[in-house]
Design a protein around this motif. Structure first.
Motif, PDB file in Angstrom:
ATOM      1  N   ARG A  57      46.785  76.262 116.597  1.00 54.68           N
ATOM      2  CA  ARG A  57      45.835  76.700 115.569  1.00 54.68           C
ATOM      3  C   ARG A  57      46.478  76.650 114.188  1.00 54.68           C
ATOM      4  O   ARG A  57      45.841  76.345 113.199  1.00 54.68           O
ATOM      5  CB  ARG A  57      45.342  78.110 115.876  1.00 54.68           C
ATOM      6  N   GLY A  58      47.787  76.959 114.137  1.00 55.20           N
ATOM      7  CA  GLY A  58      48.505  76.880 112.859  1.00 55.20           C
ATOM      8  C   GLY A  58      48.449  75.470 112.298  1.00 55.20           C
ATOM      9  O   GLY A  58      48.287  75.272 111.102  1.00 55.20           O
ATOM     10  N   LEU A 111      51.823  83.513 100.364  1.00 55.82           N
ATOM     11  CA  LEU A 111      52.651  84.466  99.609  1.00 55.82           C
ATOM     12  C   LEU A 111      54.135  84.172  99.790  1.00 55.82           C
ATOM     13  O   LEU A 111      54.979  84.673  99.059  1.00 55.82           O
ATOM     14  CB  LEU A 111      52.344  85.899 100.058  1.00 55.82           C
ATOM     15  N   VAL A 112      54.460  83.340 100.779  1.00 52.50           N
ATOM     16  CA  VAL A 112      55.852  82.985 101.023  1.00 52.50           C
ATOM     17  C   VAL A 112      56.446  82.234  99.814  1.00 52.50           C
ATOM     18  O   VAL A 112      57.659  82.216  99.609  1.00 52.50           O
ATOM     19  CB  VAL A 112      55.940  82.166 102.326  1.00 52.50           C
ATOM     20  N   VAL A 123      61.898  88.981 104.735  1.00 58.32           N
ATOM     21  CA  VAL A 123      60.573  89.581 104.575  1.00 58.32           C
ATOM     22  C   VAL A 123      59.532  88.888 105.452  1.00 58.32           C
ATOM     23  O   VAL A 123      58.658  89.528 106.032  1.00 58.32           O
ATOM     24  CB  VAL A 123      60.142  89.524 103.080  1.00 58.32           C
ATOM     25  N   PHE A 124      59.623  87.570 105.562  1.00 59.79           N
ATOM     26  CA  PHE A 124      58.547  86.842 106.243  1.00 59.79           C
ATOM     27  C   PHE A 124      58.836  86.507 107.716  1.00 59.79           C
ATOM     28  O   PHE A 124      57.896  86.230 108.460  1.00 59.79           O
ATOM     29  CB  PHE A 124      58.185  85.572 105.465  1.00 59.79           C
ATOM     30  N   SER A 125      60.104  86.539 108.112  1.00 63.53           N
ATOM     31  CA  SER A 125      60.399  86.190 109.514  1.00 63.53           C
ATOM     32  C   SER A 125      59.595  86.999 110.531  1.00 63.53           C
ATOM     33  O   SER A 125      59.154  86.445 111.546  1.00 63.53           O
ATOM     34  CB  SER A 125      61.886  86.341 109.792  1.00 63.53           C
ATOM     35  N   PRO A 126      59.383  88.315 110.293  1.00 62.10           N
ATOM     36  CA  PRO A 126      58.603  89.072 111.289  1.00 62.10           C
ATOM     37  C   PRO A 126      57.191  88.524 111.505  1.00 62.10           C
ATOM     38  O   PRO A 126      56.570  88.827 112.512  1.00 62.10           O
ATOM     39  CB  PRO A 126      58.534  90.482 110.680  1.00 62.10           C
ATOM     40  N   TYR A 127      56.696  87.720 110.572  1.00 63.49           N
ATOM     41  CA  TYR A 127      55.330  87.211 110.709  1.00 63.49           C
ATOM     42  C   TYR A 127      55.279  85.826 111.349  1.00 63.49           C
ATOM     43  O   TYR A 127      54.244  85.179 111.380  1.00 63.49           O
ATOM     44  CB  TYR A 127      54.645  87.154 109.335  1.00 63.49           C
ATOM     45  N   LEU A 128      56.429  85.351 111.827  1.00 59.85           N
ATOM     46  CA  LEU A 128      56.449  84.007 112.419  1.00 59.85           C
ATOM     47  C   LEU A 128      55.792  83.971 113.801  1.00 59.85           C
ATOM     48  O   LEU A 128      55.313  82.935 114.239  1.00 59.85           O
ATOM     49  CB  LEU A 128      57.892  83.494 112.528  1.00 59.85           C
ATOM     50  N   GLY A 129      55.810  85.094 114.498  1.00 60.38           N
ATOM     51  CA  GLY A 129      55.213  85.113 115.831  1.00 60.38           C
ATOM     52  C   GLY A 129      54.705  86.495 116.171  1.00 60.38           C
ATOM     53  O   GLY A 129      54.738  87.403 115.325  1.00 60.38           O
ATOM     54  N   GLY A 130      54.230  86.661 117.385  1.00 60.44           N
ATOM     55  CA  GLY A 130      53.764  87.966 117.841  1.00 60.44           C
ATOM     56  C   GLY A 130      52.393  88.320 117.311  1.00 60.44           C
ATOM     57  O   GLY A 130      51.669  87.481 116.777  1.00 60.44           O
ATOM     58  N   LEU A 157      52.851  79.689 109.427  1.00 55.62           N
ATOM     59  CA  LEU A 157      53.827  80.171 108.437  1.00 55.62           C
ATOM     60  C   LEU A 157      55.149  79.410 108.473  1.00 55.62           C
ATOM     61  O   LEU A 157      55.781  79.200 107.436  1.00 55.62           O
ATOM     62  CB  LEU A 157      54.082  81.674 108.660  1.00 55.62           C
ATOM     63  N   ASP A 158      55.589  78.980 109.673  1.00 60.20           N
ATOM     64  CA  ASP A 158      56.933  78.409 109.806  1.00 60.20           C
ATOM     65  C   ASP A 158      57.177  77.263 108.814  1.00 60.20           C
ATOM     66  O   ASP A 158      58.213  77.192 108.155  1.00 60.20           O
ATOM     67  CB  ASP A 158      57.187  77.943 111.241  1.00 60.20           C
ATOM     68  N   ARG A 159      56.199  76.393 108.689  1.00 59.31           N
ATOM     69  CA  ARG A 159      56.360  75.240 107.803  1.00 59.31           C
ATOM     70  C   ARG A 159      56.473  75.687 106.341  1.00 59.31           C
ATOM     71  O   ARG A 159      57.275  75.168 105.567  1.00 59.31           O
ATOM     72  CB  ARG A 159      55.153  74.316 107.966  1.00 59.31           C
ATOM     73  N   HIS A 160      55.668  76.676 105.970  1.00 67.11           N
ATOM     74  CA  HIS A 160      55.676  77.128 104.574  1.00 67.11           C
ATOM     75  C   HIS A 160      56.961  77.883 104.237  1.00 67.11           C
ATOM     76  O   HIS A 160      57.457  77.801 103.119  1.00 67.11           O
ATOM     77  CB  HIS A 160      54.444  77.990 104.297  1.00 67.11           C
ATOM     78  N   LEU A 161      57.488  78.607 105.215  1.00 66.40           N
ATOM     79  CA  LEU A 161      58.732  79.345 104.965  1.00 66.40           C
ATOM     80  C   LEU A 161      59.863  78.359 104.662  1.00 66.40           C
ATOM     81  O   LEU A 161      60.641  78.535 103.714  1.00 66.40           O
ATOM     82  CB  LEU A 161      59.065  80.222 106.180  1.00 66.40           C
ATOM     83  N   GLN A 162      59.923  77.311 105.436  1.00 67.00           N
ATOM     84  CA  GLN A 162      60.952  76.296 105.210  1.00 67.00           C
ATOM     85  C   GLN A 162      60.732  75.595 103.852  1.00 67.00           C
ATOM     86  O   GLN A 162      61.677  75.385 103.084  1.00 67.00           O
ATOM     87  CB  GLN A 162      60.907  75.280 106.369  1.00 67.00           C
ATOM     88  N   ALA A 163      59.489  75.279 103.556  1.00 70.82           N
ATOM     89  CA  ALA A 163      59.190  74.582 102.286  1.00 70.82           C
ATOM     90  C   ALA A 163      59.527  75.469 101.088  1.00 70.82           C
ATOM     91  O   ALA A 163      60.048  74.992 100.068  1.00 70.82           O
ATOM     92  CB  ALA A 163      57.724  74.157 102.252  1.00 70.82           C
TER      93      ALA A 163
END
Ligand SMILES: [Zn+2]
Length: 889
Positions: free
Chosen positions: A410-411, A823-824, A842-849, A856-862
């Motif tokens: 879905r991401g 917001l990342v 700050v954002f790692s906790p939102y990567l899963g679960g 989010l994973d792609r945007h965090l890296q970017a």
């Protein structure tokens, strides 16, 4: 929770021919059932049509519904999987060949899967599935959602992507197109609109109205749309579409109560824009009606639901006589885009989300083409270079995706709605249209539409038709080098400052600070050189890593990639670039494209600050558009300047803007051209702030005060003046501005005053403006304005980041659905190692679960790479820039 009313029960009974049974427990987990591993439905079940009934009251959160889906089972089936999010299923039944199974068990699995378990295996063949359900309206701004405007409640919808499953249980996949018959029960005071014309209205015993709509043409679920509430309708028969063959189309504008009258220009111009599109496609608008809806609170810009296209209200409710030309341009562009989808997206729909670009890249490309025909004086084909330049930046991160890439989660679906799909896709379509010629491209498009009308298609269907129409063998293979791999080709060239031969080498373009980037094959680039001596173009496909271009009868110098037509970054040596920048025979488009090439050369570290400043300042005396590009580049170079050097940098900008600012001033100078307004905003802002000219500053403050007080102002310049007033403004000014904002009814005024509130730079006032995001004073789609306002300003960005970290959880609930992952990028302007570390924490906790932000994973890296680039730019150029500021160039 709002429960079903008596009338619905009667209709339900008519649909399923049996009294309702007690509701099963839908929440009970059944581990034995596993939903499909991706978002796609099981192939053995094929929906044929829907009958949907919704019972709604916009003032209530809960609603009820009934859906009956006619199916074809292509194989024996025991479990039917469909999409449904958070519905309470009150009854499920299945009919096949005279057999009825009532009170079926339904089970939930995964986030949004619903399984209907049949008591025994149903054989292949036609059948129907009926579900009675209740739900709560999704918020914010997704699915079918509620909006409060004044004292009135409304319902609007946004079902793309994956939103239909929030509204009703369905097979929510773009490749599944069926007719829908829809009925809506709503309170008497509300008007109800859907994709198709209304057939009749009936009053029920409870005093509510049942609205029955005509059956739709085959549609995917994501294109259904609803609008309910005390809606205003603007219709003028003289503005309907009237064609030469005598046929016509009624066009209406819908808006919240009392607002439709502001949409006169938008309504009047619709038939003109639509006529240009019909002429290109060679076929008329294929649906029964066209309503355009100004939605008071809307997350995206607009949505192409056939027959009921929805827009952010600012895009439709504008006054061409007083509002800035940018509003009119935005309307025309977005409107042309949505109308293009009627053919590309609605009439022919992508088979799966991996071909989203067929919808979005096409509509984006086409909108520029149509607006350029509609208003050639706006020069939108030059404007679009800004978007191409921007998307090359995001396409040069290690996480950049292919235009047509695999969609597994879905991401991935949410992330497909990005600049790569829209803007890179647009650039690539534009490049190959030029390569094959406009007429052949158009013939291919028409043939594609004809063959696939009312159905689904893939990229191959389009490319094969264009290849056939153009007679250019290998076009599809060339195209695929751009849509099947990420990245921008960088073509380094030597030898063209005079007349060839030119040696050209292609690699993947990398700005400073990028990690090593993969490249899986050479691009096949339609590359042109313009001989500025003769005006002749020399073009061919560059398909090898290294090639030599020979030119006969050349006078030179040679301009590579004239007008930025190919999606690439050329690298020329400084003498060659310098010789081109000084050319007076360049068109405006060519000159602007060249300034973007200069920008890219700087960000890759190929040019020093001295060289860029000299070349950029060398364009003075050319057109407003070219000069504005050069000034924009110089302004952006200052992003890496810090500390004591900052006032020196500001003084430099003040000096650069002063002559132009004094010549034209803050009041009307009689020149009404978008590029002229743009350069005035730049020079007036720089000169009034930093040149020490107090008269200019005082004039700006007068203009800003006139704006706050509601006096007539020049709307092109007033927002710039307001930002100058608010940056040093005090608490009294904040209060005045907030009061004016709360009373503003005019959409331009409301958004301008909000922008002003986001521009306070005294720490305590910047914090007040941030806290507006948590108050009830803003609409969902306005929250981002105040949140992002201070994020890039050195005076308040640290405080803003601290505030964001504290309120991230709350913001996530308030922002439009699926937008919080952006917001990342918030702390990227800080440009420090610390920001990078904090970003990750700050954002790692939102990567899963449970709390995951999808995609989010792609945007965090970017975002991390964006900080790396900024730090690399600082390291490379800061010293030289400092030397210029302390000693002069
Ligand atoms: Zn679109």
């Amino acid at each position: 929770m709002h429960l079903l009313r008596a009338l619905i029960l009667a209709i339900v009974a008519a649909c399923v021919s049996a009294p309702p049974q007690p509701a099963p427990d839908t929440k009970k987990p059944v581990p034995a059932l596993q939903p499909p591993s991706d978002d796609r439905i099981i192939k053995g079940v094929q929906p044929l049509s829907y009958d949907l009934l919704l019972d709604v009251d916009p003032s209530q959160e809960g609603y009820g519904g009934q859906v009956k889906i006619r199916l074809r089972l292509t194989e024996p089936t025991r479990v039917i999987w469909l999409h449904s999010l958070d519905h309470v299923i009150q009854m499920a039944s299945f009919h096949q060949a005279g057999k009825k199974w009532l009170s079926l068990k339904t089970e939930r699995a995964g986030k949004d899967w619903l399984a209907v378990r049949l008591p025994q295996v149903a054989p292949a063949g036609e059948a129907s599935l009926s579900l009675r359900f209740s739900g709560r309206f999704a918020n914010p701004l997704f699915g079918v959602y509620r909006v409060k405007e004044g004292d009135d409640w409304y319902l609007f919808s946004q079902l793309e992507p994956l939103g239909a499953r929030e509204a009703f249980p369905c097979f929510d996949e773009p490749g599944i197109k069926t007719p829908f018959t829809v009925r809506v029960i709503a309170p008497k005071k509300d008007r109800v609109f859907f994709n198709t014309p209304k057939l009749e209205e009936k009053t029920d015993r409870a005093g509510k109205i049942l609205h029955q709509f005509a059956e739709t043409k085959p549609l995917p679920t994501y294109l259904l749309a609803f609008a309910v509430g005390p809606i205003d309708v603007l219709h003028r028969p003289e503005w309907d579409m009237k064609r030469a063959d005598g046929s016509s189309l009624q066009i209406r504008l819908l808006a919240a109560k009392g607002k439709a009258k502001r949409g006169k220009t938008a309504l009047r111009e619709t038939a003109k824009i639509l006529a240009l599109e019909e002429a290109y496609f060679g076929s008329p608008y294929p649906y029964a009606k066209l309503d355009i809806v100004a939605v008071p609170d809307f997350a995206a810009g607009a949505m192409e639901n056939p027959g009921l296209i929805t827009y952010r209200e600012q895009l439709l409710l504008f006054d061409e006589k007083v509002d800035p030309i940018s509003r009119y341009k935005a309307y025309a562009n977005v409107h042309a885009h949505e109308l293009a989808h009627i053919w590309f997206g609605d009439l022919v729909t992508m088979a799966w989300w991996d071909d989203l670009w067929l919808n979005e890249a096409f509509a984006t490309w086409f909108a520029y083409k149509i607006v350029n025909q509609y208003r050639p004086d706006w020069q939108v084909l030059t404007d679009r270079l800004g978007g191409f330049n921007w998307v090359k930046e995001s396409d040069s991160t290690s996480t950049s995706r292919r235009v047509r890439g695999p969609i597994k989660t879905r991401g991935d679906i949410h992330n497909a709605f990005d600049g790569i799909t829209y803007t890179k896709g647009h650039a690539v379509l534009s490049m190959f249209e030029k390569y094959v010629g406009e007429a052949a491209f158009q013939a291919g498009v028409r043939s594609y539409l004809k063959k696939n009308a009312w159905g689904n298609a893939t990229f191959e269907d389009l490319l094969i038709e264009i290849e056939k129409a153009s007679g250019k063998k290998g076009l599809k293979a060339a195209f695929e080098t751009f849509i099947f791999q990420a990245g921008v080709p960088n073509v380094a060239m030597t030898g063209g400052a005079r007349c060839g031969p030119v040696t050209a080498r292609q690699v993947r373009w990398q700005p400073l600070g990028s990690p090593p980037l993969p490249q899986d094959r050479p691009w096949q680039i339609p590359l042109c050189f313009k001989d500025l001596g003769t005006g002749q173009n020399h073009c061919r496909l560059m398909d090898q890593p290294k090639e030599v271009f020979e030119f006969t009868g050349c006078e030179g110098p040679l301009l590579p990639n004239p007008g930025g037509a190919a999606y690439m970054v050329p690298s020329l040596g400084t003498p060659w670039l310098g010789a081109l920048m000084a050319q007076t025979s360049l068109t405006e488009l060519e000159h602007v494209a060249l300034v973007y090439d200069l920008r890219k050369a700087y960000s890759a570290g190929h040019l020093s600050p001295e060289q860029v400043l000299a070349l950029a300042q060398g364009v003075s005396g050319t057109s407003d558009r070219v000069q504005q590009q050069a000034l924009g580049l110089i302004g952006d170079m200052g992003g890496i300047v810090e500390g004591d050097l900052r006032p020196r940098w500001q003084a430099l900008l003040g000096r650069l803007g002063l002559v132009h600012a004094l010549e034209h001033g803050w009041r009307d100078d009689g020149i009404d051209d978008p590029a002229h307004w743009q350069i005035r905003r730049t020079t007036l802002s720089w000169a009034s702030r930093w040149s020490g000219n107090d008269a200019l500053k005082a004039e700006a403050f007068d203009l800003a005060n006139d704006l706050i007080e509601g006096r007539p102002v020049e709307r092109e310049l007033a927002p710039t003046a307001l930002s100058m007033l608010t940056e040093d403004g005090d608490a009294a000014l904040f209060d005045r501005l907030l009061a004016a904002f709360e009373q503003a009814e005019d959409p331009w005024r409301r958004s301008t005053l909000l922008q002003g509130l986001a521009g306070f730079r005294r720490p305590e006032l910047s914090l007040r403006s941030l806290n507006l995001a948590l108050s009830d004073k803003l609409r969902s789609n306005e929250i981002g304005r105040v949140v992002w306002g201070p994020s890039g300003d050195y005076r308040v960005r640290d405080q803003a980041w601290t505030w964001l970290k504290k309120n991230l959880g709350t913001l996530r609930e308030l922002l439009p659905r699926n937008s919080s992952r952006y917001l990342v990028y918030y702390p990227t302007a800080q440009c420090t190692e610390l920001a990078k570390q904090e970003l990750s924490a700050v954002f790692s906790p939102y990567l899963g679960g449970k709390e995951a932000m999808e995609g989010l994973d792609r945007h965090l890296q970017a975002a991390t790479e964006r900080i790396d680039r900024c730090m690399a730019m600082r390291k490379k150029h800061q010293h030289a820039l400092g030397k210029i500021l302390t000693q002069g160039p």
